[in-house]
Design an enzyme around this catalytic site. Structure first.
Site, PDB file in Angstrom:
ATOM      1  N   TYR A   7       2.312  63.218  -7.067  1.00 25.26           N
ATOM      2  CA  TYR A   7       3.475  62.487  -6.552  1.00 25.26           C
ATOM      3  C   TYR A   7       4.629  63.425  -6.197  1.00 25.26           C
ATOM      4  O   TYR A   7       5.512  63.075  -5.428  1.00 25.26           O
ATOM      5  CB  TYR A   7       3.965  61.444  -7.573  1.00 25.26           C
ATOM      6  CG  TYR A   7       2.988  60.303  -7.823  1.00 25.26           C
ATOM      7  CD1 TYR A   7       1.835  60.167  -7.074  1.00 25.26           C
ATOM      8  CD2 TYR A   7       3.240  59.360  -8.815  1.00 25.26           C
ATOM      9  CE1 TYR A   7       0.942  59.145  -7.309  1.00 25.26           C
ATOM     10  CE2 TYR A   7       2.344  58.324  -9.058  1.00 25.26           C
ATOM     11  CZ  TYR A   7       1.205  58.225  -8.302  1.00 25.26           C
ATOM     12  OH  TYR A   7       0.323  57.198  -8.535  1.00 25.26           O
ATOM     13  N   ASP A  25     -12.492  58.252 -14.713  1.00 24.84           N
ATOM     14  CA  ASP A  25     -13.321  57.113 -14.285  1.00 24.84           C
ATOM     15  C   ASP A  25     -13.955  56.435 -15.503  1.00 24.84           C
ATOM     16  O   ASP A  25     -13.960  55.195 -15.626  1.00 24.84           O
ATOM     17  CB  ASP A  25     -14.393  57.548 -13.278  1.00 24.84           C
ATOM     18  CG  ASP A  25     -15.038  58.880 -13.613  1.00 24.84           C
ATOM     19  OD1 ASP A  25     -14.544  59.581 -14.514  1.00 24.84           O
ATOM     20  OD2 ASP A  25     -16.050  59.237 -12.985  1.00 24.84           O
ATOM     21  N   ASP A  56      -1.218  50.527 -16.134  1.00 26.47           N
ATOM     22  CA  ASP A  56      -1.245  49.159 -15.594  1.00 26.47           C
ATOM     23  C   ASP A  56      -2.497  48.424 -16.063  1.00 26.47           C
ATOM     24  O   ASP A  56      -2.453  47.225 -16.366  1.00 26.47           O
ATOM     25  CB  ASP A  56      -1.209  49.180 -14.067  1.00 26.47           C
ATOM     26  CG  ASP A  56       0.205  49.071 -13.533  1.00 26.47           C
ATOM     27  OD1 ASP A  56       1.134  49.295 -14.331  1.00 26.47           O
ATOM     28  OD2 ASP A  56       0.380  48.777 -12.343  1.00 26.47           O
ATOM     29  N   ASP A  96      -0.408  56.374 -14.117  1.00 24.30           N
ATOM     30  CA  ASP A  96       0.135  55.250 -13.354  1.00 24.30           C
ATOM     31  C   ASP A  96      -0.895  54.112 -13.343  1.00 24.30           C
ATOM     32  O   ASP A  96      -0.590  52.941 -13.610  1.00 24.30           O
ATOM     33  CB  ASP A  96       0.419  55.737 -11.927  1.00 24.30           C
ATOM     34  CG  ASP A  96       1.260  54.768 -11.129  1.00 24.30           C
ATOM     35  OD1 ASP A  96       1.687  53.760 -11.705  1.00 24.30           O
ATOM     36  OD2 ASP A  96       1.469  55.018  -9.931  1.00 24.30           O
ATOM     37  N   LYS A 106      -9.929  64.965 -15.202  1.00 27.52           N
ATOM     38  CA  LYS A 106     -11.107  64.944 -14.330  1.00 27.52           C
ATOM     39  C   LYS A 106     -11.547  66.390 -14.175  1.00 27.52           C
ATOM     40  O   LYS A 106     -11.639  66.923 -13.066  1.00 27.52           O
ATOM     41  CB  LYS A 106     -10.704  64.289 -12.989  1.00 27.52           C
ATOM     42  CG  LYS A 106     -11.849  63.999 -12.052  1.00 27.52           C
ATOM     43  CD  LYS A 106     -12.759  62.883 -12.464  1.00 27.52           C
ATOM     44  CE  LYS A 106     -13.908  62.721 -11.490  1.00 27.52           C
ATOM     45  NZ  LYS A 106     -14.993  61.848 -11.980  1.00 27.52           N
TER      46      LYS A 106
END
Ligand code: NAD
Length: 356
Positions: free
Chosen positions: A142, A223, A251, A247, A191
């Site tokens: 980001y 994942d 959620d 992020d 990852k």
């Protein structure tokens, strides 16, 4: 003790839920002998209306000079057509940057009384859910280099995922310290089978872990983490991860708790100054109707007591009061179910105070 708190109530339901938060904090202060001194400043749409900008310098100065910052919510349809850098939401990013807040804490706790509202099968949440997602907030994709370029396949765009050792070190430390105050278990999510930035991330987490031999550490690829979260949510304690993975996972975890109106959050930096806010937005559709759920904001106040002021007993007093009110069957509209008593925002605040 006397604490100076900057209050950015913001737009929409922000001021309504903040009022209940302040009432609860004052009641806790009275009970435990603390004084909370509030300075109200503008941020978001209301600041645009008055000063023409979402984050006036005065707001930044007051926040920096305070022991902590409470934020309601910003935004609304009135400001939706403004260009990106002039929108109310810039106030959030601007404040996080100005205050050097790099760690985002998103707890996902499923209250026993709200188990029916959880979308997972009852047997998966029978042991409860109490997860703290610690997300890196100021690095990664980001904030990395971004741009466009021409390639053989036509125009391409890129956003660089980059993490430096110090950035990982400090967020890992935050996660381990928090785990020490909880169930002493950190799950690192990365990852590293694919990404070089994740390989550095994991090596730093492993280094930091040496200072916390009392905290169990395990690792998941992002994942797999997203699957495990819904298959065995009760087994997680603290999850530490980078900006983009955090992020998404925060959620996902939050959906187990029933409603966005129940979710608090904290953003922390090097010192004790932090910014505390509900996860939800300004909910313009229900603003001014006294029906918003103030619990997310009230629990953000409890997080402030815990993480900025070290007032653990006082924080627990608020959390327990919320649990008692829910156990007695009181609900705002967003968490209402059959046989419960529906109350408004103000009444919910009063009930929490009565149950402190
Ligand atoms: P939202 O979170 O404001 O609302 C989503 C839905 O949840 C709405 O139906 C709303 O009524 C409901 N809801 C939210 N909080 C609630 C509460 N406390 N009690 C009961 N119901 C609640 O998200 P949105 O509608 O996508 O965004 C509205 C505005 O808020 C936009 O301008 C957006 O940019 C802004 N926003 C701000 C923040 C923030 O300040 N941190 C976060 C997200 C969105």
């Amino acid at each position: 003790m006397n604490y100076k708190i900057a209050v950015v109530a913001g737009d929409g339901i922000g001021p309504e839920v903040m009022e209940q938060n302040i009432n609860v904090l004052n009641a806790v202060g009275e009970k435990f002998g603390h004084t909370f001194e509030y300075t109200y400043v503008l941020g978001g749409g209301c600041a645009i209306d008055k000063y023409g900008e979402p984050l006036p310098q005065e707001t930044i100065d007051v926040c920096k000079a305070s022991d902590s910052v409470l934020l309601g919510a910003v935004g609304g349809w009135q400001w939706d057509t403004l260009p990106g850098d002039k929108r109310p939401e810039r106030a959030l990013l601007g404040l996080r940057g100005a205050l050097g807040l790099y760690a985002n804490l998103r707890p996902a706790t499923l209250h026993d009384a709200l188990k029916d509202a959880c979308p997972l099968k009852p047997e998966l949440v029978a042991d409860g859910v109490d997860i703290m997602v610690v997300r890196e907030l100021t690095g990664g994709m980001y904030f990395g280099e971004k741009g466009r370029k021409q390639t053989d396949m036509g125009e391409a765009a890129y956003d660089v995922e980059q993490y430096a050792v110090k950035e990982v070190e400090r967020i890992a430390r935050t996660a381990f310290e928090i785990a020490r105050k909880r169930n002493k278990h950190v799950t690192n999510v990365d990852k590293q089978n694919v990404l070089e930035s994740s390989r550095l991330w994991r090596s730093v987490v492993l280094e930091v872990a040496k200072d916390y031999p009392d905290v169990e550490l395990d690792h998941l690829y992002v994942d797999n983490a997203s699957m495990q979260l819904i298959m065995r949510p009760a087994t997680f304690d603290v999850i530490v991860t980078g900006n983009i993975f955090g992020d998404i996972l925060s959620d996902e975890a939050s959906q187990m708790t029933g409603s966005i109106g129940m979710l608090p959050s904290a953003s922390l930096g090097e010192g004790t100054l932090g910014m505390y806010e509900p996860v939800h937005g300004s909910a313009p559709d229900i603003a001014g109707k006294d029906i918003a759920n103030p619990i997310a904001t009230i629990l953000s106040g409890a997080m402030m007591l815990k993480y900025s002021f070290g007032l653990l007993e006082e924080a627990k007093c608020i959390e327990d009061a919320v649990t008692k009110v829910l156990n007695k069957g009181y609900r705002t509209g967003d968490i209402m179910s059959e046989g419960m008593t529906q109350v408004g925002c103000k009444k919910m605040g009063k009930l929490v105070i009565e149950n402190l």
